[in-house]
Design a protein around this motif. Structure first.
Motif, PDB file in Angstrom:
ATOM      1  N   LEU A 179     -30.644 -84.775 -74.382  1.00 45.78           N
ATOM      2  CA  LEU A 179     -31.401 -83.524 -74.250  1.00 45.78           C
ATOM      3  C   LEU A 179     -30.978 -82.783 -72.986  1.00 45.78           C
ATOM      4  N   ASP A 180     -30.923 -83.503 -71.872  1.00 46.17           N
ATOM      5  CA  ASP A 180     -30.487 -82.874 -70.637  1.00 46.17           C
ATOM      6  C   ASP A 180     -29.003 -82.551 -70.677  1.00 46.17           C
ATOM      7  N   ALA A 181     -28.219 -83.375 -71.358  1.00 41.12           N
ATOM      8  CA  ALA A 181     -26.774 -83.145 -71.420  1.00 41.12           C
ATOM      9  C   ALA A 181     -26.444 -81.806 -72.084  1.00 41.12           C
ATOM     10  N   PHE A 182     -27.207 -81.443 -73.124  1.00 42.87           N
ATOM     11  CA  PHE A 182     -26.934 -80.215 -73.861  1.00 42.87           C
ATOM     12  C   PHE A 182     -27.755 -79.026 -73.370  1.00 42.87           C
ATOM     13  N   HIS A 183     -28.560 -79.233 -72.326  1.00 47.90           N
ATOM     14  CA  HIS A 183     -29.339 -78.133 -71.763  1.00 47.90           C
ATOM     15  C   HIS A 183     -28.381 -77.057 -71.249  1.00 47.90           C
ATOM     16  N   PRO A 184     -28.657 -75.778 -71.488  1.00 44.54           N
ATOM     17  CA  PRO A 184     -27.712 -74.714 -71.102  1.00 44.54           C
ATOM     18  C   PRO A 184     -27.444 -74.629 -69.606  1.00 44.54           C
ATOM     19  N   GLN A 185     -28.359 -75.133 -68.774  1.00 48.88           N
ATOM     20  CA  GLN A 185     -28.145 -75.085 -67.327  1.00 48.88           C
ATOM     21  C   GLN A 185     -27.497 -76.350 -66.771  1.00 48.88           C
ATOM     22  N   THR A 186     -27.161 -77.303 -67.615  1.00 47.41           N
ATOM     23  CA  THR A 186     -26.482 -78.509 -67.159  1.00 47.41           C
ATOM     24  C   THR A 186     -24.988 -78.236 -67.116  1.00 47.41           C
ATOM     25  N   ASN A 201     -21.272 -81.605 -50.176  1.00 43.06           N
ATOM     26  CA  ASN A 201     -22.093 -81.256 -51.341  1.00 43.06           C
ATOM     27  C   ASN A 201     -21.525 -81.760 -52.658  1.00 43.06           C
ATOM     28  N   GLY A 202     -20.426 -82.554 -52.592  1.00 37.74           N
ATOM     29  CA  GLY A 202     -19.966 -83.210 -53.812  1.00 37.74           C
ATOM     30  C   GLY A 202     -18.614 -82.834 -54.337  1.00 37.74           C
ATOM     31  N   ALA A 203     -17.751 -82.229 -53.514  1.00 41.34           N
ATOM     32  CA  ALA A 203     -16.435 -81.783 -53.974  1.00 41.34           C
ATOM     33  C   ALA A 203     -15.636 -82.929 -54.611  1.00 41.34           C
ATOM     34  N   PRO A 204     -14.848 -82.601 -55.617  1.00 36.30           N
ATOM     35  CA  PRO A 204     -14.661 -81.258 -56.166  1.00 36.30           C
ATOM     36  C   PRO A 204     -15.568 -80.947 -57.344  1.00 36.30           C
ATOM     37  N   LEU A 205     -16.362 -81.929 -57.763  1.00 30.67           N
ATOM     38  CA  LEU A 205     -17.087 -81.776 -59.023  1.00 30.67           C
ATOM     39  C   LEU A 205     -18.397 -82.538 -58.944  1.00 30.67           C
ATOM     40  N   ARG A 206     -19.488 -81.834 -59.215  1.00 36.67           N
ATOM     41  CA  ARG A 206     -20.779 -82.507 -59.233  1.00 36.67           C
ATOM     42  C   ARG A 206     -21.597 -82.031 -60.425  1.00 36.67           C
ATOM     43  N   LEU A 207     -22.468 -82.889 -60.861  1.00 29.96           N
ATOM     44  CA  LEU A 207     -23.393 -82.561 -61.935  1.00 29.96           C
ATOM     45  C   LEU A 207     -24.526 -81.703 -61.396  1.00 29.96           C
ATOM     46  N   ARG A 208     -24.890 -80.666 -62.155  1.00 32.55           N
ATOM     47  CA  ARG A 208     -26.126 -79.929 -61.903  1.00 32.55           C
ATOM     48  C   ARG A 208     -26.978 -80.052 -63.150  1.00 32.55           C
ATOM     49  N   VAL A 209     -28.102 -80.735 -62.993  1.00 28.76           N
ATOM     50  CA  VAL A 209     -29.046 -80.925 -64.095  1.00 28.76           C
ATOM     51  C   VAL A 209     -30.383 -80.384 -63.589  1.00 28.76           C
ATOM     52  N   GLU A 210     -30.582 -79.085 -63.770  1.00 28.35           N
ATOM     53  CA  GLU A 210     -31.533 -78.312 -62.981  1.00 28.35           C
ATOM     54  C   GLU A 210     -33.001 -78.643 -63.199  1.00 28.35           C
ATOM     55  N   ARG A 211     -33.327 -79.380 -64.224  1.00 27.70           N
ATOM     56  CA  ARG A 211     -34.731 -79.718 -64.471  1.00 27.70           C
ATOM     57  C   ARG A 211     -35.127 -81.050 -63.817  1.00 27.70           C
ATOM     58  N   GLN A 212     -34.247 -81.612 -62.985  1.00 33.82           N
ATOM     59  CA  GLN A 212     -34.546 -82.898 -62.364  1.00 33.82           C
ATOM     60  C   GLN A 212     -34.332 -82.852 -60.853  1.00 33.82           C
ATOM     61  N   LEU A 213     -34.913 -83.839 -60.149  1.00 29.55           N
ATOM     62  CA  LEU A 213     -34.791 -83.935 -58.705  1.00 29.55           C
ATOM     63  C   LEU A 213     -33.339 -84.176 -58.281  1.00 29.55           C
ATOM     64  N   GLY A 214     -33.066 -83.935 -56.999  1.00 29.37           N
ATOM     65  CA  GLY A 214     -31.710 -83.918 -56.491  1.00 29.37           C
ATOM     66  C   GLY A 214     -30.910 -85.192 -56.661  1.00 29.37           C
ATOM     67  N   TYR A 215     -31.549 -86.363 -56.622  1.00 28.26           N
ATOM     68  CA  TYR A 215     -30.761 -87.586 -56.718  1.00 28.26           C
ATOM     69  C   TYR A 215     -30.129 -87.776 -58.089  1.00 28.26           C
ATOM     70  N   LYS A 216     -30.575 -87.024 -59.088  1.00 28.04           N
ATOM     71  CA  LYS A 216     -29.960 -87.093 -60.413  1.00 28.04           C
ATOM     72  C   LYS A 216     -28.683 -86.259 -60.500  1.00 28.04           C
ATOM     73  N   HIS A 217     -28.428 -85.400 -59.508  1.00 27.21           N
ATOM     74  CA  HIS A 217     -27.287 -84.483 -59.533  1.00 27.21           C
ATOM     75  C   HIS A 217     -26.062 -85.185 -58.944  1.00 27.21           C
ATOM     76  N   ALA A 218     -25.453 -86.047 -59.715  1.00 24.38           N
ATOM     77  CA  ALA A 218     -24.371 -86.895 -59.229  1.00 24.38           C
ATOM     78  C   ALA A 218     -23.236 -86.072 -58.612  1.00 24.38           C
TER      79      ALA A 218
END
Length: 253
Positions: A179-186, A201-218
């Protein structure tokens, strides 16, 4: 500081506060199958998530005028490994994002390939478990595009994000459901505030999963693995902090 609730208290809260969802299903709650679901950490999380509303709803987005003067870093500031340092010295030109596991067409994407794909830019608020928030503008490839190219198998239930950093000698990882994987803001973000994502901040590539707290944003993501269960990843709780500090697997906000 955000307060983390136990899975039991989350289930109880959902039962009492989500329109009596569980109490209104007496026959279901008495069934052996339902009890088996409650005995499973993964499925209990799913039960609560579905009770908490529309998870495909968009997180709030902001204007450029709302950007924080500095976007603070959470977690690792620099992986510090020789492999990472060498890649950073090359401007991450050699960085590869591998899609592995339960895909019909597992594949690998270079940074140049990712940059050539359709992009999404969003200005969102990052809420850290440490108690601070920051608003930043993120640009990246919608995760859905990558999943469509690699073609998830029917058995896939979770995506595991493997990262280049180590904490306490353990590889950092996080996971989300589909569900979060296919969310348009992920998105897999490579730009912050219209600049390449800084190392802290995570260069060069980090996950943004905007409906969850920061530790989920690998951060420092090198691999996305599709799996049917989280039992065999790390200590089986779905993420580094979930394993070592009992953070909740689903950190929805």
């Amino acid at each position: 500081m955000h307060k983390f609730l136990t899975r039991r208290s989350l289930i109880t809260s959902a039962a009492l506060g989500a329109g009596g969802l569980l109490s209104g299903c007496d026959a279901l709650s008495r069934s052996s199958g339902f009890q088996n679901i409650l005995a499973s950490a993964e499925d209990a999380n799913f039960l609560v998530q579905r009770a908490l509303g529309d998870r495909m709803e968009l997180a709030s987005e902001y204007s450029v005028a709302d950007l924080s003067p500095k976007f603070r870093a959470n977690g690792t500031r620099d992986p510090g490994t020789p492999v990472y340092a060498e890649s950073a010295a090359q401007g991450f030109a050699d960085w590869q994002l591998r899609l592995t596991g339960l895909f019909a067409k597992p594949q690998s994407f270079s940074m140049s390939a990712l940059l050539s794909m359709p992009q999404r830019t969003q200005i969102t608020r990052h809420d850290c478990v440490e108690g601070w928030s920051a608003i930043g503008q993120w640009t990246g490839v919608p995760l859905k595009l990558l999943l469509d190219l690699a073609q998830l198998q029917d058995k896939a239930k979770f995506l595991v994000f493997h990262c280049a950093d180590l904490l306490g000698g353990r590889p950092y990882y996080e996971s989300i459901d589909l569900l979060d994987a296919f969310h348009p803001q992920t998105i897999m973000a490579h730009r912050l505030n219209d600049e390449a994502v800084p190392i802290e901040n995570g260069a060069p590539l980090r996950l943004r999963v905007e409906r969850q707290l920061g530790y989920k944003h690998a951060k420092y993501v090198t691999e996305i693995e599709a799996v049917s269960t989280l039992d065999n990843i790390g200590s089986g709780k779905g993420g580094y902090w979930e394993d070592v500090a009992n953070y909740e697997w689903y950190a929805g906000i």
